[in-house]
Design a protein around this motif. Structure first.
Motif, PDB file in Angstrom:
ATOM      1  N   UNK A  73       0.813  -1.110  -0.006  1.00 50.71           N
ATOM      2  CA  UNK A  73      -0.055   0.028   0.067  1.00 50.71           C
ATOM      3  C   UNK A  73       0.796   1.289   0.089  1.00 50.71           C
ATOM      4  N   UNK A  74       0.083   2.139  -0.416  1.00 48.26           N
ATOM      5  CA  UNK A  74       0.791   3.682  -0.418  1.00 48.26           C
ATOM      6  C   UNK A  74       0.857   4.286   0.954  1.00 48.26           C
ATOM      7  N   UNK A  75      -0.384   3.868   1.685  1.00 46.01           N
ATOM      8  CA  UNK A  75      -0.906   4.584   2.943  1.00 46.01           C
ATOM      9  C   UNK A  75      -1.394   3.241   3.645  1.00 46.01           C
ATOM     10  N   UNK A  76      -1.290   3.193   5.009  1.00 42.84           N
ATOM     11  CA  UNK A  76      -2.020   2.117   5.917  1.00 42.84           C
ATOM     12  C   UNK A  76      -2.376   2.972   6.854  1.00 42.84           C
ATOM     13  N   UNK A  77      -3.714   2.610   7.291  1.00 47.47           N
ATOM     14  CA  UNK A  77      -4.332   3.374   8.423  1.00 47.47           C
ATOM     15  C   UNK A  77      -4.428   2.292   9.623  1.00 47.47           C
ATOM     16  N   UNK A  78      -4.047   2.539  10.635  1.00 47.26           N
ATOM     17  CA  UNK A  78      -4.193   1.708  11.995  1.00 47.26           C
ATOM     18  C   UNK A  78      -5.388   2.275  12.861  1.00 47.26           C
ATOM     19  N   UNK A  79      -6.490   1.796  13.157  1.00 48.48           N
ATOM     20  CA  UNK A  79      -7.465   2.232  13.721  1.00 48.48           C
ATOM     21  C   UNK A  79      -7.566   2.086  15.151  1.00 48.48           C
ATOM     22  N   UNK A  80      -7.202   0.860  15.688  1.00 44.88           N
ATOM     23  CA  UNK A  80      -7.271   0.475  17.086  1.00 44.88           C
ATOM     24  C   UNK A  80      -6.013  -0.381  17.392  1.00 44.88           C
ATOM     25  N   UNK A  81      -5.209  -0.040  18.628  1.00 43.67           N
ATOM     26  CA  UNK A  81      -4.052  -0.839  19.334  1.00 43.67           C
ATOM     27  C   UNK A  81      -4.413  -2.428  19.071  1.00 43.67           C
ATOM     28  N   UNK A  82      -5.654  -2.957  19.681  1.00 39.73           N
ATOM     29  CA  UNK A  82      -6.150  -4.242  19.863  1.00 39.73           C
ATOM     30  C   UNK A  82      -5.993  -4.954  18.505  1.00 39.73           C
ATOM     31  N   UNK A 106       7.358   0.945   4.871  1.00 43.25           N
ATOM     32  CA  UNK A 106       7.618   1.791   3.612  1.00 43.25           C
ATOM     33  C   UNK A 106       6.343   2.356   3.170  1.00 43.25           C
ATOM     34  N   UNK A 107       5.382   2.339   3.757  1.00 41.94           N
ATOM     35  CA  UNK A 107       4.426   3.019   3.523  1.00 41.94           C
ATOM     36  C   UNK A 107       3.914   4.470   4.374  1.00 41.94           C
ATOM     37  N   UNK A 108       3.035   5.113   4.401  1.00 50.34           N
ATOM     38  CA  UNK A 108       2.704   6.095   4.969  1.00 50.34           C
ATOM     39  C   UNK A 108       1.597   5.594   6.017  1.00 50.34           C
ATOM     40  N   UNK A 109       2.018   5.791   7.217  1.00 52.05           N
ATOM     41  CA  UNK A 109       1.287   5.189   8.372  1.00 52.05           C
ATOM     42  C   UNK A 109       0.430   6.440   8.998  1.00 52.05           C
ATOM     43  N   UNK A 110      -0.706   5.943   9.282  1.00 56.21           N
ATOM     44  CA  UNK A 110      -1.674   7.001   9.703  1.00 56.21           C
ATOM     45  C   UNK A 110      -2.480   6.177  10.888  1.00 56.21           C
ATOM     46  N   UNK A 111      -2.380   6.804  12.269  1.00 55.87           N
ATOM     47  CA  UNK A 111      -2.948   6.019  13.454  1.00 55.87           C
ATOM     48  C   UNK A 111      -4.131   6.811  13.727  1.00 55.87           C
ATOM     49  N   UNK A 112      -5.277   6.230  14.018  1.00 53.54           N
ATOM     50  CA  UNK A 112      -6.374   6.998  14.513  1.00 53.54           C
ATOM     51  C   UNK A 112      -6.369   7.615  16.014  1.00 53.54           C
ATOM     52  N   UNK A 113      -5.314   7.020  16.982  1.00 52.86           N
ATOM     53  CA  UNK A 113      -5.360   7.460  18.183  1.00 52.86           C
ATOM     54  C   UNK A 113      -3.838   7.054  18.759  1.00 52.86           C
ATOM     55  N   UNK A 114      -3.671   7.327  20.378  1.00 50.68           N
ATOM     56  CA  UNK A 114      -2.717   6.841  20.971  1.00 50.68           C
ATOM     57  C   UNK A 114      -2.578   5.480  20.898  1.00 50.68           C
ATOM     58  N   UNK A 115      -3.594   4.629  21.234  1.00 53.06           N
ATOM     59  CA  UNK A 115      -3.239   3.341  21.292  1.00 53.06           C
ATOM     60  C   UNK A 115      -3.013   2.633  20.015  1.00 53.06           C
ATOM     61  N   UNK A 116      -3.593   3.076  18.920  1.00 56.52           N
ATOM     62  CA  UNK A 116      -3.021   2.542  17.626  1.00 56.52           C
ATOM     63  C   UNK A 116      -1.446   3.048  17.361  1.00 56.52           C
ATOM     64  N   UNK A 117      -1.168   4.329  17.782  1.00 60.44           N
ATOM     65  CA  UNK A 117       0.335   4.606  17.972  1.00 60.44           C
ATOM     66  C   UNK A 117       1.139   3.830  18.732  1.00 60.44           C
ATOM     67  N   UNK A 118       0.611   3.395  19.832  1.00 62.43           N
ATOM     68  CA  UNK A 118       1.505   2.455  20.434  1.00 62.43           C
ATOM     69  C   UNK A 118       1.774   1.072  19.904  1.00 62.43           C
ATOM     70  N   UNK A 119       0.797   0.668  19.232  1.00 63.83           N
ATOM     71  CA  UNK A 119       0.659  -0.611  18.676  1.00 63.83           C
ATOM     72  C   UNK A 119       1.780  -0.518  17.339  1.00 63.83           C
ATOM     73  N   UNK A 120       1.892   0.421  16.909  1.00 61.18           N
ATOM     74  CA  UNK A 120       2.704   0.693  15.543  1.00 61.18           C
ATOM     75  C   UNK A 120       4.053   0.658  15.994  1.00 61.18           C
ATOM     76  N   UNK A 121       4.150   1.364  17.133  1.00 62.37           N
ATOM     77  CA  UNK A 121       5.789   1.317  17.722  1.00 62.37           C
ATOM     78  C   UNK A 121       6.019   0.022  18.342  1.00 62.37           C
TER      79      UNK A 121
END
Length: 385
Positions: A73-82, A106-121
């Protein structure tokens, strides 16, 4: 709606939520929320309005993952940490976790909120952007603001609901969308606890109803509609029972029904509990009566700082008297407020007797012969009322 913290209750000797009953509709983190409420003195009623159901099999998730590995994907959206963590765990189980993380990095990662950010990291990834509102609508606005999305491949991790409007808007702008279903929300396997919670709310036995997701609000109303009680639920939630949500996204379906709701500035469970500890006592009538200070809470009275539990019938009488401090309220009017109704005014006498016994200070409630009862408001307060 968010608001500045109201003044604290004038009595400080009891925990802020002592004497109040708070209902918890959460499925996840219900124990944490309940423990925080109980630590502040609340009695907690728990009835999950939904549950997380894993997909019947993981073929849908594996197929979506395979599509992204084949064409990143060019962009990936993470909506929830779980949900994102579940996706990574599933990919690791298939032996594709490292490859998937490489594709997402390699994609542009967008996270809906802090929990999704935490899961990405936690997965060794880093978000390019996350909205302060923690709302999917702001993520969508950011993507659509690019204009023509033709040729842009966007992966969207779903969070238990299909997000049809979100996905359709992206497709309408020309994007190629790959939904990633990780789990689904559905009704509870056993509706008994939810029914008991609903009964408690409808009977006026709940002082505050909490929500940590918009789907829980929808789930509660779905059950109420099945029971033919949706209108009654709305009436109660527009009345004495407060509605506290973890954030504005959670509150949206309730606000759409014209139900007043509030939420903390920080969209967290701990902040929600702290706000409840301020808002509930702030609505309690505090009356100087017969030389004592009386704060009328949900199921108890703070009398000179000491918590005195009061049963439902006597408490119903006290609430009516407290709404008209110092004024005489007739037995007929008080009879109408008693649970179960009835026509025998001796029931009022019995309720007042039990109320006086619970308070331990009979003089707080005065009998006015052949007229009714009143709070024995102190003279200075009576002059100012």
């Amino acid at each position: 709606m968010p608001a500045s913290p109201p003044p604290r209750s004038r009595t400080r000797s009891a925990p802020p939520l002592a004497g109040y009953t708070v209902a918890v509709t959460a499925a996840r983190r219900a124990e944490e929320l309940g423990a925080l409420l109980e630590r502040r003195g609340a009695a907690v009623v728990h009835g999950p309005a939904l549950r997380i159901a894993p997909l019947a099999d993981d073929e849908e998730l594996r197929d979506a993952t395979g599509q992204l590995l084949a064409r990143p994907p060019d962009v990936a959206v993470a909506t929830t940490g779980i949900g994102f963590r579940g996706w990574m765990e599933a990919a690791d189980g298939w032996g594709e976790g490292e490859a998937l993380r490489g594709v997402l990095a390699a994609s542009e990662l967008l996270a809906r909120g802090p929990k999704a950010c935490g899961a990405l990291r936690a997965a060794g990834l880093r978000e390019a952007w996350s909205p302060a509102s923690e709302s999917s609508s702001e993520v969508l606005e950011r993507l659509l603001a690019r204009g023509d999305l033709a040729g842009l491949r966007i992966a969207v991790q779903l969070h238990g609901e299909p997000l049809r409007d979100f996905l359709d808007a992206l497709r309408g702008a020309g994007a190629e969308v790959v939904p990633v279903p990780v789990y689904r929300w559905t009704g509870p396997l056993d509706p008994g606890p939810l029914d008991r919670l609903l009964d408690a709310v409808l009977s006026g036995g709940v002082d505050a109803l909490t929500f940590t997701s918009a789907l829980a609000a929808a789930g509660l109303y779905a059950r109420a509609e099945e029971r033919g009680a949706a209108d009654d639920l709305t009436r109660v939630l527009r009345g004495r029972t407060q509605v506290a949500c973890v954030g504005p996204v959670t509150a949206a379906p309730l606000l759409a029904r014209d139900i007043p709701a509030y939420w903390p500035e920080r969209f967290r469970v701990g902040a929600l509990v702290r706000l409840l500890g301020e808002r509930l006592p702030a609505t309690a009538p505090v009356l100087p009566a017969a030389g004592h200070t009386m704060e009328v809470r949900g199921t108890a009275v703070l009398l000179d700082g000491e918590l005195r539990p009061v049963s439902p019938g006597p408490m119903a009488v006290l609430r009516v008297l407290a709404r008209r401090p110092g004024a005489v309220v007739s037995c007929a009017d008080l009879l109408g407020c008693l649970p179960g109704g009835g026509t025998d005014e001796h029931a009022v006498e019995a309720a007042v007797a039990r109320l006086r016994g619970a308070l331990g200070v009979p003089s707080v409630v005065q009998t006015v012969t052949k007229r009714g009862y009143r709070i024995a408001l102190d003279p200075a307060a009576a002059c100012g009322s």
